[in-house]
Design an enzyme around this catalytic site. Structure first.
Site, PDB file in Angstrom:
ATOM      1  N   LYS A   1       0.820  -1.225   0.000  1.00  0.00           N
ATOM      2  CA  LYS A   1       0.000   0.000   0.000  1.00  0.00           C
ATOM      3  C   LYS A   1       0.846   1.264   0.000  1.00  0.00           C
ATOM      4  CE  LYS A   1      -4.450  -1.811   1.261  1.00  0.00           C
ATOM      5  NZ  LYS A   1      -5.417  -2.126   2.288  1.00  0.00           N
TER       6      LYS A   1
ATOM      7  N   ARG B   1      -3.791 -10.015   4.706  1.00  0.00           N
ATOM      8  CA  ARG B   1      -4.254  -9.996   3.304  1.00  0.00           C
ATOM      9  C   ARG B   1      -3.099  -9.500   2.445  1.00  0.00           C
ATOM     10  NH1 ARG B   1      -6.351  -6.625  -0.414  1.00  0.00           N
ATOM     11  NH2 ARG B   1      -8.010  -7.398  -1.760  1.00  0.00           N
TER      12      ARG B   1
HETATM   13  N1  HH2 Z   1      -7.564  -3.662   0.873  1.00  0.00           N
HETATM   14  C1  HH2 Z   1      -7.900  -3.657  -0.427  1.00  0.00           C
HETATM   15  C2  HH2 Z   1      -9.027  -4.373  -0.864  1.00  0.00           C
HETATM   16  N2  HH2 Z   1      -9.773  -5.090  -0.003  1.00  0.00           N
HETATM   17  N3  HH2 Z   1     -10.189  -5.863   2.192  1.00  0.00           N
HETATM   18  C3  HH2 Z   1      -9.862  -5.879   3.495  1.00  0.00           C
HETATM   19  N4  HH2 Z   1     -10.586  -6.598   4.369  1.00  0.00           N
HETATM   20  N5  HH2 Z   1      -8.784  -5.171   3.974  1.00  0.00           N
HETATM   21  C4  HH2 Z   1      -8.003  -4.418   3.162  1.00  0.00           C
HETATM   22  O1  HH2 Z   1      -7.047  -3.787   3.672  1.00  0.00           O
HETATM   23  C5  HH2 Z   1      -8.313  -4.380   1.765  1.00  0.00           C
HETATM   24  C6  HH2 Z   1      -9.437  -5.118   1.315  1.00  0.00           C
HETATM   25  C7  HH2 Z   1      -7.064  -2.876  -1.408  1.00  0.00           C
HETATM   26  O2  HH2 Z   1      -6.049  -3.632  -1.942  1.00  0.00           O
HETATM   27  P1  HH2 Z   1      -6.056  -4.450  -3.345  1.00  0.00           P
HETATM   28  O3  HH2 Z   1      -7.113  -5.467  -3.396  1.00  0.00           O
HETATM   29  O4  HH2 Z   1      -4.698  -4.968  -3.565  1.00  0.00           O
HETATM   30  O5  HH2 Z   1      -6.302  -3.348  -4.446  1.00  0.00           O
HETATM   31  P2  HH2 Z   1      -7.623  -2.852  -5.159  1.00  0.00           P
HETATM   32  O6  HH2 Z   1      -8.582  -2.373  -4.137  1.00  0.00           O
HETATM   33  O7  HH2 Z   1      -7.106  -1.745  -6.056  1.00  0.00           O
HETATM   34  O8  HH2 Z   1      -8.197  -3.996  -5.930  1.00  0.00           O
END
Ligand code: HH2
Length: 269
Positions: free
Chosen positions: A206, A240
């Site tokens: 992040k 995660r």
């Molecule tokens: N972060 C993201 C998405 N979903 N869910 C939970 N429970 N906690 C988190 O910190 C979280 C989440 C964002 O990361 P990522 O899926 O890698 O990216 P994007 O939202 O751009 O798909």
């Protein structure tokens, strides 16, 4: 928890797993690296992301969840969605955990979908909504505010028929938070863990890691590992992450060092 983003625009892996076969293969790889949970998402929640229709989100995730349900052995499939219809479709296809970044407050039907499925649910804190959440995040005391929010959302979920033992809590790193807010939440994560439910920490690659280390998205693994280890020491039990194998190695070493008497050769983490 390994991440499979079936999106064209996720911040670090957008477009990589849009083809269902590639997404399924990636989930299988993450399990082989040690993931106990594979989290499938069809809508990016990165700051500024545009919303996706429910039809499109279901079209993206359903075949992937179905494919994983028949390809994974023993791992939990999690659906990362704020939409009740997407959660219902994924649960029907074999998911058993709903990961809702709106903590059941984004869709009026979500609590009843989760309650009637009897599935696990992750309630995450977010200030605002993805399109605008980084505009001007502000808190009294970020940790107390996030903790009070999670406590209230847990009570609302239980009131809607979700059993408390099914609930996972997440401070929502990067969701309506400055770099300092994120650091404060990691530093005082034990206050969130004191709510008595498993804590999920999502720091992988992040932006705050880039702010502290100067690394671009692709080079944020060392910072991601440091935050996971610190999170473990302060009570997180679910991580995660995009990079399962190195995270598991770092957590194994950290867990063994925190509780040396419990470490056994070949021991499961
Ligand atoms: N972060 C993201 C998405 N979903 N869910 C939970 N429970 N906690 C988190 O910190 C979280 C989440 C964002 O990361 P990522 O899926 O890698 O990216 P994007 O939202 O751009 O798909």
């Amino acid at each position: 928890m390994g991440i499979v983003n079936v999106t064209p625009d996720s911040f670090s892996d957008g477009g990589l797993w849009l083809d269902p076969a590639a997404a399924i293969a990636h989930g299988v790889l993450l399990q082989s690296e040690g993931a106990a949970i594979v989290d499938v998402g069809g809508e990016s929640t990165r700051p500024g992301a545009e919303p996706v229709s429910e039809e499109e989100e279901i079209r993206r995730v359903q075949p992937v969840v179905e494919g994983l349900a028949s390809s994974l052995s023993g791992a939990t499939i999690s659906i990362d969605t704020a939409k009740a219809s997407v959660a219902a479709a994924a649960l029907a296809a074999g998911a058993t955990l709903v990961n809702d970044v709106t903590a059941l407050a984004g869709d009026p039907d979500m609590a009843s979908v989760v309650a009637s499925a009897g599935c696990d649910v992750c309630l995450m804190h977010m200030q605002g909504e993805p399109r605008t959440m980084q505009a001007n995040p502000s808190y009294g005391d970020v940790v107390s505010d996030v903790k009070a929010f999670l406590e209230a959302r847990m009570a609302a979920a239980v009131a809607a028929g979700v059993s408390e033992e099914r609930i996972i809590l997440d401070p929502g790193i990067g969701f309506g938070k400055t770099v300092n807010h994120n650091l404060e939440l990691i530093s005082r994560l034990s206050e969130i863990a004191a709510l008595g439910r498993p804590v999920l920490l999502g720091t992988s690659r992040k932006r705050f890691i880039g702010a502290v280390t100067g690394a671009d998205t692709a080079d944020r693994l060392p910072g991601s590992l440091a935050s996971a280890v610190l999170g473990l020491e302060r009570g997180a039990t679910i991580f995660r992450v995009h990079d399962v194998a190195p995270t598991l190695a770092a957590l194994r070493l950290a867990a063994a060092s925190l509780r040396p008497s419990e470490w056994k050769p070949e021991g499961e983490f």
